[in-house]
Design a protein around this motif. Sequence first.
Motif, short mmCIF file in Angstrom:
data_model
loop_
_atom_site.label_atom_id
_atom_site.label_comp_id
_atom_site.label_asym_id
_atom_site.label_seq_id
_atom_site.Cartn_x
_atom_site.Cartn_y
_atom_site.Cartn_z
N ALA A 1 7.28 -7.69 -6.93
CA ALA A 1 7.31 -7.25 -5.42
C ALA A 1 6.90 -7.95 -4.57
CB ALA A 1 6.48 -5.88 -5.26
N THR A 2 6.12 -9.05 -4.60
CA THR A 2 5.71 -9.98 -3.67
C THR A 2 6.91 -10.87 -3.46
OG1 THR A 2 3.40 -9.88 -4.28
CG2 THR A 2 4.14 -11.89 -3.23
N ALA A 3 7.69 -11.51 -4.25
CA ALA A 3 8.62 -12.28 -4.36
C ALA A 3 9.76 -11.77 -3.64
CB ALA A 3 9.00 -12.89 -5.56
N ARG B 1 0.88 -1.45 -0.16
CA ARG B 1 0.14 -0.01 0.20
C ARG B 1 0.74 1.38 -0.09
NH1 ARG B 1 -4.95 -0.62 3.97
NH2 ARG B 1 -6.35 -0.57 2.33
N ARG B 2 2.05 1.26 0.42
CA ARG B 2 2.85 2.27 0.43
C ARG B 2 3.70 2.47 -0.72
NH1 ARG B 2 4.19 0.20 5.96
NH2 ARG B 2 5.96 -0.62 5.25
N MET B 3 3.47 1.73 -1.88
CA MET B 3 4.03 1.55 -3.20
C MET B 3 3.21 1.92 -4.20
SD MET B 3 6.35 -1.96 -2.29
CE MET B 3 7.34 -1.89 -3.73
N PRO B 4 2.29 2.88 -4.23
CA PRO B 4 1.43 3.12 -5.12
C PRO B 4 1.84 3.47 -6.41
CG PRO B 4 1.47 5.03 -3.72
CD PRO B 4 2.36 3.98 -3.04
N ARG B 5 3.05 3.96 -6.92
CA ARG B 5 3.67 4.42 -8.15
C ARG B 5 4.02 2.93 -8.79
NH1 ARG B 5 8.07 8.46 -6.68
NH2 ARG B 5 9.14 6.54 -7.54
N SER B 6 4.17 1.86 -8.03
CA SER B 6 4.62 0.49 -8.55
C SER B 6 3.43 -0.40 -8.30
CB SER B 6 5.63 0.07 -7.77
OG SER B 6 6.87 0.72 -7.94
N ALA C 1 -4.29 -4.66 -7.29
CA ALA C 1 -3.74 -6.01 -7.33
C ALA C 1 -3.23 -6.48 -6.05
CB ALA C 1 -2.33 -5.63 -8.37
N ILE C 2 -3.29 -5.63 -5.18
CA ILE C 2 -2.95 -6.03 -3.68
C ILE C 2 -3.70 -7.33 -3.27
CG2 ILE C 2 -2.65 -5.17 -1.17
CD1 ILE C 2 -1.87 -2.67 -2.34
N PRO C 3 -4.89 -7.24 -3.43
CA PRO C 3 -5.92 -8.58 -2.86
C PRO C 3 -5.43 -9.86 -3.65
CG PRO C 3 -7.34 -6.60 -3.25
CD PRO C 3 -5.90 -6.21 -3.96
N THR C 4 -5.19 -9.80 -4.83
CA THR C 4 -4.56 -10.81 -5.69
C THR C 4 -3.21 -11.54 -5.03
OG1 THR C 4 -5.62 -10.12 -7.51
CG2 THR C 4 -3.92 -11.74 -7.98
N MET C 5 -2.25 -10.58 -4.68
CA MET C 5 -0.83 -10.79 -3.95
C MET C 5 -1.40 -11.35 -2.95
SD MET C 5 0.98 -10.36 -6.56
CE MET C 5 -0.39 -10.17 -8.05
N ALA C 6 -2.31 -10.94 -1.99
CA ALA C 6 -2.42 -11.38 -0.54
C ALA C 6 -3.13 -12.72 -0.71
CB ALA C 6 -3.23 -10.54 0.06
N GLY C 7 -4.04 -13.17 -1.72
CA GLY C 7 -4.61 -14.21 -1.94
C GLY C 7 -3.45 -15.54 -2.34
N LEU C 8 -2.35 -14.86 -3.35
CA LEU C 8 -1.54 -15.83 -3.92
C LEU C 8 -0.45 -16.20 -2.64
CD1 LEU C 8 -0.18 -16.57 -6.51
CD2 LEU C 8 1.31 -14.76 -6.21
N VAL C 9 -0.37 -15.37 -1.79
CA VAL C 9 0.56 -15.58 -0.65
C VAL C 9 -0.16 -16.45 0.38
CG1 VAL C 9 1.68 -14.50 1.32
CG2 VAL C 9 2.07 -13.49 -0.99
#
Length: 159
Positions: free
Chosen positions: A126-128, A79-84, A89-97
């Motif tokens: 970024a998640t990885a 959430r602190r990376m809004p430019r990137s 996309a954040i819920p998808t990455m959270a679900g993936l993790v």
Amino acid sequence: MMIDSRLKAIYDGRTEVDPEQRQLIDHLTSSMGPQDVDDLLDGACTLIYMFMQWLRMAYEDHDKDVIEYVVPNLVATMRRMPRSIRPEAIPTMAGLVIAAGTGLSPNLWRKQYGDWTEVEMKPLEATAFLLAEHINRLTEDQDFATRMISNALTSAGQD
């Protein structure tokens, strides 16, 4: 290797991607065909799975839940990376993790929602990266996550 070079840059106090490295990455990705891109995405998901399995075991050794300790931190950082990273996309990455942390294949989990989108490429990277950095912080060893993956690849090559 991209994750390792980004980690080293951050640890060295550099916040910008080296232009030469960015050019090499752009050249590599522009030369990829559809199968190469699929392989790259599968590799990123495999890294996330391996990182989450290591984190799950580490947290379970201390009677803690990996989801409780990793996901909120990951979401807050993204959430602190809004430019990137776009917020959608954040819920998808959270679900993936979460899938990876509960032993599900991130590749198979993602396939139920269709193909990856362009908007999800940076968040996936970024998640990885963030998971590797989390591992390095826990172990107090800036090369631990990279070494863990290198060792796994070496072991797999010997089998």
